[in-house]
Design a protein around this motif. Sequence first.
Motif, PDB file in Angstrom:
ATOM      1  N   VAL A  40       0.824  -1.229   0.000  1.00  0.00           N
ATOM      2  CA  VAL A  40       0.000   0.000   0.000  1.00  0.00           C
ATOM      3  C   VAL A  40       0.850   1.267   0.000  1.00  0.00           C
ATOM      4  N   GLY A  41       0.170   2.394  -0.234  1.00  0.00           N
ATOM      5  CA  GLY A  41       0.745   3.725   0.007  1.00  0.00           C
ATOM      6  C   GLY A  41       1.748   4.194  -1.031  1.00  0.00           C
ATOM      7  N   GLY A  42       2.797   4.868  -0.523  1.00  0.00           N
ATOM      8  CA  GLY A  42       3.796   5.476  -1.409  1.00  0.00           C
ATOM      9  C   GLY A  42       4.433   4.479  -2.369  1.00  0.00           C
ATOM     10  N   PHE A  43       4.577   3.239  -1.926  1.00  0.00           N
ATOM     11  CA  PHE A  43       5.178   2.221  -2.797  1.00  0.00           C
ATOM     12  C   PHE A  43       4.329   2.039  -4.060  1.00  0.00           C
ATOM     13  N   VAL A  44       3.011   1.973  -3.873  1.00  0.00           N
ATOM     14  CA  VAL A  44       2.103   1.767  -5.011  1.00  0.00           C
ATOM     15  C   VAL A  44       2.122   2.990  -5.939  1.00  0.00           C
ATOM     16  N   ARG A  45       2.026   4.152  -5.298  1.00  0.00           N
ATOM     17  CA  ARG A  45       2.091   5.406  -6.064  1.00  0.00           C
ATOM     18  C   ARG A  45       3.345   5.430  -6.943  1.00  0.00           C
ATOM     19  N   ASP A  46       4.484   5.133  -6.334  1.00  0.00           N
ATOM     20  CA  ASP A  46       5.731   5.228  -7.088  1.00  0.00           C
ATOM     21  C   ASP A  46       5.911   4.086  -8.078  1.00  0.00           C
ATOM     22  N   ARG A 128      -8.447   6.504   6.006  1.00  0.00           N
ATOM     23  CA  ARG A 128      -7.853   7.350   7.044  1.00  0.00           C
ATOM     24  C   ARG A 128      -6.653   8.129   6.538  1.00  0.00           C
ATOM     25  N   ARG A 129      -6.210   7.869   5.329  1.00  0.00           N
ATOM     26  CA  ARG A 129      -4.945   8.425   4.854  1.00  0.00           C
ATOM     27  C   ARG A 129      -5.085   9.796   4.195  1.00  0.00           C
ATOM     28  N   ASP A 130      -3.942  10.293   3.688  1.00  0.00           N
ATOM     29  CA  ASP A 130      -3.932  11.700   3.299  1.00  0.00           C
ATOM     30  C   ASP A 130      -4.469  12.016   1.901  1.00  0.00           C
ATOM     31  N   PHE A 131      -3.811  11.575   0.854  1.00  0.00           N
ATOM     32  CA  PHE A 131      -4.192  12.000  -0.501  1.00  0.00           C
ATOM     33  C   PHE A 131      -4.519  10.797  -1.387  1.00  0.00           C
ATOM     34  N   ILE A 133      -3.584   9.887  -4.204  1.00  0.00           N
ATOM     35  CA  ILE A 133      -2.463   9.207  -4.863  1.00  0.00           C
ATOM     36  C   ILE A 133      -1.704   8.295  -3.894  1.00  0.00           C
ATOM     37  N   ASN A 134      -1.879   8.549  -2.586  1.00  0.00           N
ATOM     38  CA  ASN A 134      -1.193   7.729  -1.567  1.00  0.00           C
ATOM     39  C   ASN A 134      -2.084   6.636  -1.009  1.00  0.00           C
ATOM     40  N   CYS A 135      -3.294   6.501  -1.527  1.00  0.00           N
ATOM     41  CA  CYS A 135      -4.284   5.613  -0.896  1.00  0.00           C
ATOM     42  C   CYS A 135      -4.648   4.423  -1.751  1.00  0.00           C
ATOM     43  N   GLU A 173      -8.032  17.117  11.055  1.00  0.00           N
ATOM     44  CA  GLU A 173      -7.606  15.953  11.829  1.00  0.00           C
ATOM     45  C   GLU A 173      -6.092  15.836  11.901  1.00  0.00           C
ATOM     46  N   ASP A 174      -5.437  16.207  10.826  1.00  0.00           N
ATOM     47  CA  ASP A 174      -3.981  16.099  10.799  1.00  0.00           C
ATOM     48  C   ASP A 174      -3.378  17.266  10.013  1.00  0.00           C
ATOM     49  N   PRO A 175      -3.088  18.368  10.718  1.00  0.00           N
ATOM     50  CA  PRO A 175      -2.603  19.573  10.030  1.00  0.00           C
ATOM     51  C   PRO A 175      -1.247  19.400   9.344  1.00  0.00           C
ATOM     52  N   THR A 176      -0.469  18.355   9.686  1.00  0.00           N
ATOM     53  CA  THR A 176       0.793  18.189   8.948  1.00  0.00           C
ATOM     54  C   THR A 176       0.504  17.948   7.468  1.00  0.00           C
ATOM     55  N   ARG A 177      -0.698  17.490   7.188  1.00  0.00           N
ATOM     56  CA  ARG A 177      -1.046  17.237   5.782  1.00  0.00           C
ATOM     57  C   ARG A 177      -1.059  18.515   4.943  1.00  0.00           C
ATOM     58  N   ILE A 178      -1.215  19.658   5.596  1.00  0.00           N
ATOM     59  CA  ILE A 178      -1.137  20.932   4.875  1.00  0.00           C
ATOM     60  C   ILE A 178       0.234  21.014   4.198  1.00  0.00           C
ATOM     61  N   PHE A 179       1.259  20.649   4.950  1.00  0.00           N
ATOM     62  CA  PHE A 179       2.620  20.714   4.415  1.00  0.00           C
ATOM     63  C   PHE A 179       2.896  19.556   3.458  1.00  0.00           C
ATOM     64  N   ARG A 180       2.328  18.404   3.788  1.00  0.00           N
ATOM     65  CA  ARG A 180       2.526  17.254   2.908  1.00  0.00           C
ATOM     66  C   ARG A 180       1.941  17.514   1.516  1.00  0.00           C
ATOM     67  N   ALA A 181       0.820  18.225   1.471  1.00  0.00           N
ATOM     68  CA  ALA A 181       0.208  18.553   0.173  1.00  0.00           C
ATOM     69  C   ALA A 181       1.191  19.339  -0.683  1.00  0.00           C
ATOM     70  N   ILE A 182       1.836  20.311  -0.066  1.00  0.00           N
ATOM     71  CA  ILE A 182       2.814  21.131  -0.778  1.00  0.00           C
ATOM     72  C   ILE A 182       3.995  20.272  -1.230  1.00  0.00           C
ATOM     73  N   ARG A 183       4.454  19.428  -0.313  1.00  0.00           N
ATOM     74  CA  ARG A 183       5.626  18.596  -0.621  1.00  0.00           C
ATOM     75  C   ARG A 183       5.369  17.693  -1.827  1.00  0.00           C
ATOM     76  N   PHE A 184       4.220  17.011  -1.838  1.00  0.00           N
ATOM     77  CA  PHE A 184       3.952  16.100  -2.957  1.00  0.00           C
ATOM     78  C   PHE A 184       3.672  16.870  -4.245  1.00  0.00           C
ATOM     79  N   ALA A 185       2.985  18.008  -4.117  1.00  0.00           N
ATOM     80  CA  ALA A 185       2.740  18.829  -5.307  1.00  0.00           C
ATOM     81  C   ALA A 185       4.070  19.234  -5.932  1.00  0.00           C
ATOM     82  N   ALA A 186       5.013  19.638  -5.083  1.00  0.00           N
ATOM     83  CA  ALA A 186       6.319  20.071  -5.595  1.00  0.00           C
ATOM     84  C   ALA A 186       7.079  18.897  -6.193  1.00  0.00           C
ATOM     85  N   ARG A 187       7.064  17.764  -5.477  1.00  0.00           N
ATOM     86  CA  ARG A 187       7.872  16.641  -5.933  1.00  0.00           C
ATOM     87  C   ARG A 187       7.441  16.154  -7.312  1.00  0.00           C
ATOM     88  N   PHE A 188       6.118  16.069  -7.509  1.00  0.00           N
ATOM     89  CA  PHE A 188       5.649  15.504  -8.776  1.00  0.00           C
ATOM     90  C   PHE A 188       5.235  16.573  -9.784  1.00  0.00           C
TER      91      PHE A 188
HETATM   92  N1  CTP Z   1       0.057   9.369   5.911  1.00  0.00           N
HETATM   93  C1  CTP Z   1      -1.070  10.124   6.184  1.00  0.00           C
HETATM   94  N2  CTP Z   1      -0.979  11.270   6.915  1.00  0.00           N
HETATM   95  C2  CTP Z   1       0.231  11.680   7.394  1.00  0.00           C
HETATM   96  C3  CTP Z   1       1.380  10.921   7.137  1.00  0.00           C
HETATM   97  C4  CTP Z   1       1.269   9.773   6.381  1.00  0.00           C
HETATM   98  O1  CTP Z   1      -2.149   9.766   5.767  1.00  0.00           O
HETATM   99  N3  CTP Z   1       0.311  12.797   8.098  1.00  0.00           N
HETATM  100  C5  CTP Z   1      -0.064   8.127   5.113  1.00  0.00           C
HETATM  101  C6  CTP Z   1       0.094   8.370   3.610  1.00  0.00           C
HETATM  102  O2  CTP Z   1      -0.981   7.776   2.940  1.00  0.00           O
HETATM  103  C7  CTP Z   1       1.396   7.726   3.213  1.00  0.00           C
HETATM  104  C8  CTP Z   1       1.667   6.723   4.335  1.00  0.00           C
HETATM  105  O3  CTP Z   1       0.938   7.192   5.470  1.00  0.00           O
HETATM  106  O4  CTP Z   1       1.333   7.092   1.970  1.00  0.00           O
HETATM  107  C9  CTP Z   1       3.130   6.620   4.660  1.00  0.00           C
HETATM  108  O5  CTP Z   1       3.653   7.892   5.028  1.00  0.00           O
HETATM  109  P1  CTP Z   1       5.056   8.411   4.502  1.00  0.00           P
HETATM  110  O6  CTP Z   1       6.038   7.341   4.598  1.00  0.00           O
HETATM  111  O7  CTP Z   1       5.329   9.727   5.120  1.00  0.00           O
HETATM  112  O8  CTP Z   1       4.634   8.717   2.995  1.00  0.00           O
HETATM  113  P2  CTP Z   1       5.172   8.257   1.607  1.00  0.00           P
HETATM  114  O9  CTP Z   1       3.986   8.377   0.730  1.00  0.00           O
HETATM  115  O10 CTP Z   1       5.873   6.965   1.661  1.00  0.00           O
HETATM  116  O11 CTP Z   1       6.130   9.470   1.299  1.00  0.00           O
HETATM  117  P3  CTP Z   1       7.650   9.511   0.914  1.00  0.00           P
HETATM  118  O12 CTP Z   1       7.673   9.130  -0.515  1.00  0.00           O
HETATM  119  O13 CTP Z   1       8.023  10.969   1.152  1.00  0.00           O
HETATM  120  O14 CTP Z   1       8.346   8.564   1.841  1.00  0.00           O
END
Ligand code: CTP
Length: 431
Positions: A40-46, A128-131, A133-135, A173-188
């Motif tokens: 699941v997650g980032g592995f699948v996305r990538d 429960r996850r963030d975006f 593309i990561n789900c 629920e998880d404000p760090t996702r505000i920054f994560r949105a920017i990070r992934f937008a920039a990366r891709f």
């Molecule tokens: N996750 C989330 N909310 C967060 C942190 C993580 O929902 N605040 C979820 C995401 O779906 C993510 C997974 O947990 O895919 C794993 O988190 P992380 O390893 O940080 O994300 P990666 O997608 O693997 O990012 P990176 O490529 O930067 O390692």
Amino acid sequence: EEENTLDCSGLLHKLPKEIYEILDIAGRVGDDLNIKTYVVGGFVRDLILETENWDIDLMVEGDGIAFAEVLNTYFEGQLKLYHKFGTALITLENGQSIDIVTARREYYEYPAALPKIEKSSIWSDLFRRDFTINCMAIQLNKREEGKLIDYFGGLADIKNRKIRVLYNLSFIEDPTRIFRAIRFAARFNYGIEEETQNFIQQAITQGMIAKLSTDRIRDELLYIIREKSLLNSLLIMEDLGILKGIHPDLGIDDGFAESYSKIEDTLSQFKGVLREPNPVLLTIMLMLSNFPKEKLDEVIGLFSINKAWANIIYISLSNRNEVYTKLREDNLDKYQLYKILHALPEESIIYYYTDCKNPYIRHYLMFFSVKLRDIKTFITGEDLLKLGIKPGPSYTYILQEVLKAKVEGNIYTIEDELKLAKDFYESLKGE
Ligand code: CTP
């Protein structure tokens, strides 16, 4: 339930042999234990993006602990079990890690009018996850190997190049996702989907960034700063009010964009002149260039990985205007120049060189770095002692006088220095 059934087995087989082997065994163990098993997650996305990412996150619909124990009999790696959470971590000898989580089912409150829908554990856990593309998940059990589980439209968002949350309260629920949105937008180089942008702004309006600890914000900011296209990220952060949400005085302007574009040029000009300065640190100083000096304390912790960084940032920024004023004076001689700059960290010099537009000041900074910065006297207090000079405050004056003559280029050798020291001492006595 809607579900996309793209076949990913081709992509799985393109993986490096040792990575595929892990997934293959995981699928077989899942079959043996009669447990649905997914990566699941980032592995699948990538994997879909065909980008390298070998952080393997497995999710099982069943007893994750038992699954991990059986899986590890194949690898004999280091196994850590977290019974309370139903998670486990296997670390192989080559450093490869395999995370295992048990899919958790949660029950959601739906508006009364809607029927309560029973969801599978895997659905609940992905929700429960963030975006989007990561789900996504890919099933590994042999009969379904390569089956993509994409409940939330992740594949479409990869195609449309969008960062999209799954539900409106995600950032609350998880404000760090505000920054994560920017990070992934920039990366891709993706956009942040419109409604998702609105959710970010709502979360900021509700003061959610202030609920994060300094450490969390700093970690997220540094992730963003280290991703590519930082300027773009900062512009989006400015635009969405994220920078102001971190601190009301934080912001970037055209001046930043201009200096930022000069970083690479500066670094190459100083190559071999100063120790390799850290580009991240330089970027941070440029970001804080117009920040009110008297409030630096309020943000410095958000940008510093340690005390040393904090110090360099503080010294560089708080001395800047004074240094520029002094360097603007006409006819500075070498020793004056030396005195203005020699106590500053190298990073300050490089920061001023990047930040300052005045060509004379830039020239002085470069001249100092190339010609003066490393000058030291050969002689020390020991030598003065040997000359029979009585120890005391005069040592400071004498060594200073020698250094001055050396910086000005009037003396070169150790003999010159000793002679000057002696002569100067005599003249002091004479006074
Ligand atoms: N996750 C989330 N909310 C967060 C942190 C993580 O929902 N605040 C979820 C995401 O779906 C993510 C997974 O947990 O895919 C794993 O988190 P992380 O390893 O940080 O994300 P990666 O997608 O693997 O990012 P990176 O490529 O930067 O390692």
